[in-house]
Motif scaffolding. Sequence first.
Motif, PDB file in Angstrom:
ATOM      1  N   VAL A 143       0.837  -1.204   0.000  1.00 10.19           N
ATOM      2  CA  VAL A 143       0.000   0.000   0.000  1.00 10.19           C
ATOM      3  C   VAL A 143       0.871   1.252   0.000  1.00 10.19           C
ATOM      4  N   ILE A 144       1.907   1.264   0.819  1.00  9.70           N
ATOM      5  CA  ILE A 144       2.794   2.430   0.892  1.00  9.70           C
ATOM      6  C   ILE A 144       3.506   2.655  -0.435  1.00  9.70           C
ATOM      7  N   ILE A 145       4.003   1.582  -1.043  1.00  6.17           N
ATOM      8  CA  ILE A 145       4.691   1.715  -2.334  1.00  6.17           C
ATOM      9  C   ILE A 145       3.729   2.228  -3.401  1.00  6.17           C
ATOM     10  N   ASP A 146       2.520   1.720  -3.425  1.00  4.61           N
ATOM     11  CA  ASP A 146       1.531   2.155  -4.417  1.00  4.61           C
ATOM     12  C   ASP A 146       1.205   3.640  -4.243  1.00  4.61           C
ATOM     13  N   LYS A 147       0.971   4.048  -3.012  1.00  7.45           N
ATOM     14  CA  LYS A 147       0.653   5.459  -2.755  1.00  7.45           C
ATOM     15  C   LYS A 147       1.841   6.365  -3.089  1.00  7.45           C
ATOM     16  N   SER A 148       3.050   5.931  -2.758  1.00 11.18           N
ATOM     17  CA  SER A 148       4.217   6.770  -3.047  1.00 11.18           C
ATOM     18  C   SER A 148       4.470   6.840  -4.546  1.00 11.18           C
ATOM     19  N   ALA A 151       2.147   9.451  -5.805  1.00 12.63           N
ATOM     20  CA  ALA A 151       2.587  10.783  -5.378  1.00 12.63           C
ATOM     21  C   ALA A 151       3.782  11.242  -6.202  1.00 12.63           C
ATOM     22  N   LEU A 152       4.740  10.366  -6.460  1.00 10.03           N
ATOM     23  CA  LEU A 152       5.896  10.725  -7.284  1.00 10.03           C
ATOM     24  C   LEU A 152       5.479  11.053  -8.718  1.00 10.03           C
ATOM     25  N   TRP A 153       4.543  10.316  -9.255  1.00 11.22           N
ATOM     26  CA  TRP A 153       4.057  10.597 -10.610  1.00 11.22           C
ATOM     27  C   TRP A 153       3.453  11.996 -10.690  1.00 11.22           C
ATOM     28  N   LYS A 154       2.651  12.320  -9.697  1.00 13.31           N
ATOM     29  CA  LYS A 154       2.005  13.638  -9.687  1.00 13.31           C
ATOM     30  C   LYS A 154       3.022  14.753  -9.526  1.00 13.31           C
ATOM     31  N   ILE A 155       4.082  14.533  -8.762  1.00  7.60           N
ATOM     32  CA  ILE A 155       5.109  15.557  -8.569  1.00  7.60           C
ATOM     33  C   ILE A 155       5.849  15.819  -9.886  1.00  7.60           C
ATOM     34  N   HIS A 156       6.249  14.751 -10.572  1.00  6.74           N
ATOM     35  CA  HIS A 156       7.053  14.894 -11.790  1.00  6.74           C
ATOM     36  C   HIS A 156       6.224  15.156 -13.043  1.00  6.74           C
TER      37      HIS A 156
END
Length: 180
Positions: A143-148, A151-156
């Motif tokens: 779950v943590i990996i999926d959420k991160s 989040a990384l996709w949205k940042i970049h």
Amino acid sequence: MDYYKILELDKNATKEEIKEAYKRLALKYHPDKHSQSSKSVRDNATLCFKHLSEAYQILSDDRKRVDYNIRSSSSGYDNHRQAHRYGYGCGYSNDYNYRSYRSQSRKADSSFVSQFDVALRFLTTRAFLLNLAFAGALIGGIVIIDKSREALWKIHNSGKSFEEAMDSIEKAKANTGHEV
């Protein structure tokens, strides 16, 4: 072996009753008390004392007693038959009524409480709890990996969804004629 029969107690005996029964019977069958007796009497007293000690060790410890009660309720008649066949002769009763024992055993086996005890015993074993904790850690990590990742996709890639980005890559491939 039926530890309750060895100590001449019923299954509802308290810790104090177990302790008193053990002391009373241990004095009666202690090997030192029979040191001047014949070899067969000494051997019988020693065997009885060992059985008494084993019964006391199991029934005086709450966890061991619960485990014993669960195991003996599922195979109780077999234990009784074995004790009766070998006839311990230590003073505890071997004249148990087979029919009443069998009906009591069936009632105990089919009761909800007995089934609940078995399930609770399984669910609280160390191996089950460790496996449950490991599975929880794995699921939490996923779950943590999926959420991160999101989040990384949205940042970049602000303003683009993953599908839009894939479409733009395909368009770029088609325009250049090369694989990117």
